[in-house]
Each structure stands twice: as structure tokens, then as C-alpha cells.
Design a protein around this motif. Sequence first.
Motif, PDB file in Angstrom:
ATOM      1  N   CYS A  24      34.512  56.988  96.518  1.00 29.07           N
ATOM      2  CA  CYS A  24      35.318  55.774  96.670  1.00 29.07           C
ATOM      3  C   CYS A  24      34.460  54.587  97.082  1.00 29.07           C
ATOM      4  O   CYS A  24      34.632  53.483  96.572  1.00 29.07           O
ATOM      5  CB  CYS A  24      36.426  55.991  97.695  1.00 29.07           C
ATOM      6  SG  CYS A  24      37.763  57.036  97.084  1.00 29.07           S
ATOM      7  N   THR A  89      45.033  57.902  98.347  1.00 28.03           N
ATOM      8  CA  THR A  89      45.273  57.503  99.738  1.00 28.03           C
ATOM      9  C   THR A  89      44.194  56.537 100.212  1.00 28.03           C
ATOM     10  O   THR A  89      44.487  55.478 100.784  1.00 28.03           O
ATOM     11  CB  THR A  89      45.297  58.741 100.660  1.00 28.03           C
ATOM     12  OG1 THR A  89      46.310  59.629 100.206  1.00 28.03           O
ATOM     13  CG2 THR A  89      45.547  58.354 102.111  1.00 28.03           C
ATOM     14  N   MET A  90      42.954  56.897  99.954  1.00 33.31           N
ATOM     15  CA  MET A  90      41.845  56.064 100.393  1.00 33.31           C
ATOM     16  C   MET A  90      41.909  54.682  99.747  1.00 33.31           C
ATOM     17  O   MET A  90      41.687  53.667 100.409  1.00 33.31           O
ATOM     18  CB  MET A  90      40.507  56.745 100.101  1.00 33.31           C
ATOM     19  CG  MET A  90      39.363  56.096 100.820  1.00 33.31           C
ATOM     20  SD  MET A  90      37.917  57.148 100.929  1.00 33.31           S
ATOM     21  CE  MET A  90      38.406  58.314 102.179  1.00 33.31           C
ATOM     22  N   GLU A  91      42.222  54.627  98.479  1.00 30.52           N
ATOM     23  CA  GLU A  91      42.263  53.348  97.768  1.00 30.52           C
ATOM     24  C   GLU A  91      43.416  52.463  98.233  1.00 30.52           C
ATOM     25  O   GLU A  91      43.257  51.254  98.369  1.00 30.52           O
ATOM     26  CB  GLU A  91      42.324  53.576  96.254  1.00 30.52           C
ATOM     27  CG  GLU A  91      41.013  54.052  95.690  1.00 30.52           C
ATOM     28  CD  GLU A  91      39.875  53.120  96.032  1.00 30.52           C
ATOM     29  OE1 GLU A  91      39.903  51.944  95.617  1.00 30.52           O
ATOM     30  OE2 GLU A  91      38.943  53.554  96.730  1.00 30.52           O
ATOM     31  N   VAL A  93      44.784  52.473 101.215  1.00 27.80           N
ATOM     32  CA  VAL A  93      44.455  51.994 102.558  1.00 27.80           C
ATOM     33  C   VAL A  93      43.347  50.947 102.520  1.00 27.80           C
ATOM     34  O   VAL A  93      43.497  49.848 103.061  1.00 27.80           O
ATOM     35  CB  VAL A  93      44.059  53.169 103.491  1.00 27.80           C
ATOM     36  CG1 VAL A  93      43.534  52.652 104.823  1.00 27.80           C
ATOM     37  CG2 VAL A  93      45.244  54.095 103.712  1.00 27.80           C
ATOM     38  N   ASP A  94      42.220  51.255 101.869  1.00 25.39           N
ATOM     39  CA  ASP A  94      41.113  50.301 101.962  1.00 25.39           C
ATOM     40  C   ASP A  94      41.402  49.003 101.223  1.00 25.39           C
ATOM     41  O   ASP A  94      41.096  47.928 101.716  1.00 25.39           O
ATOM     42  CB  ASP A  94      39.752  50.918 101.607  1.00 25.39           C
ATOM     43  CG  ASP A  94      39.530  51.266 100.170  1.00 25.39           C
ATOM     44  OD1 ASP A  94      39.962  50.539  99.283  1.00 25.39           O
ATOM     45  OD2 ASP A  94      38.856  52.288  99.931  1.00 25.39           O
ATOM     46  N   ALA A 125      40.193  53.856 106.150  1.00 23.16           N
ATOM     47  CA  ALA A 125      40.701  54.718 105.077  1.00 23.16           C
ATOM     48  C   ALA A 125      40.232  56.156 105.274  1.00 23.16           C
ATOM     49  O   ALA A 125      41.001  57.102 105.054  1.00 23.16           O
ATOM     50  CB  ALA A 125      40.249  54.186 103.713  1.00 23.16           C
ATOM     51  N   THR A 129      42.705  59.333 105.773  1.00 19.90           N
ATOM     52  CA  THR A 129      42.714  60.296 104.677  1.00 19.90           C
ATOM     53  C   THR A 129      42.390  61.711 105.158  1.00 19.90           C
ATOM     54  O   THR A 129      42.789  62.684 104.509  1.00 19.90           O
ATOM     55  CB  THR A 129      41.737  59.847 103.562  1.00 19.90           C
ATOM     56  OG1 THR A 129      42.088  58.519 103.150  1.00 19.90           O
ATOM     57  CG2 THR A 129      41.796  60.752 102.349  1.00 19.90           C
TER      58      THR A 129
END
Length: 150
Positions: A24, A89-91, A93-94, A125, A129
Motif C-alpha cells: 500500500c 481497509t488501509m486505503e 483509512v489512509d 491505517a 488494519t
Amino acid sequence: MDAHGGRTLTQQAISATLHCLTGCAIGEILGMVIGTALGWHNLATVVLSIALAFFFGYSLTIRPVLKAGLTFQQALKVALAADTLSILTMEIVDNGIILAVPGAMDAGLASFLFWASLAAALAIAFVLTVPVNRWLISRGRGHAVMHAYH
């Protein structure tokens, strides 16, 4: 589950999330740098960053699975099963954090605000995550799918 089993599960989730963060971060940073350098609109920059994050995230999973002898199609299925929810999820959030920081997207590549916002967004993130990956692994999903090929 006993304390040792829970700790092992958490360590696996942290490892899986670090793997996800690597892909990511490569995609996210590259996308933000390209979009910002070219003066793209924020939406185009975010879309490019997300696309590259998924590309690099999946690529980091596919490579070792291919080495284990799977076909590309089989390796892609493993990557999709192992990483999709984690990367998503990471995308969310960040990118949400970067967009929420006033001026971060328009700050420019030489700006501390740009780089600090991006670093903070990726760190937050990661933290958010880990529980997602822990939940997935505890149910034999997510990165648990990959363990059969290592």
C-alpha cells in the motif's frame, strides 16, 4: 483461546498488516507523487494511488505464491483472498485521513505537510488494519490463505 494462542494470532496479524502496508505504501506514495507532480485534481490522484496500492499489494503476494508452483491464475486467486479486505481497509483509512487534513493534498512535494500527512495516514491505517487482519486470520481467511504456500 489461551493467551499464547492470542499472542501468536496478533503477531500473525501484525506481520500480515506489515506486508499489506508495504504494498500500500509503495502504491500510495507513488500515486500521490505522480498525481501531485503532474498537478492532477485530488480525485484523480487518489484514484491512481488506490489503484497502485492494490497493484503493488497484490504483486507482493503473487510473487512468492508463484514461486511455490501455482499458476498465475491460482496465485491471483490467493492474492485476492489474502489481501483484498486488508488493502481496502488501509486505503479507506489512509486516503480518508489525507483528504481530511486541510491543505495536505495541495501542499506540494516539497512540503512537510504533504509528507507528514502521508506518513501519519499510513501509520494510522496500519494500526486500524491490524484488528481486521487478526479477525480474518482467526477465521482461516486473509493471510491465513497464504500459509499453505510458504
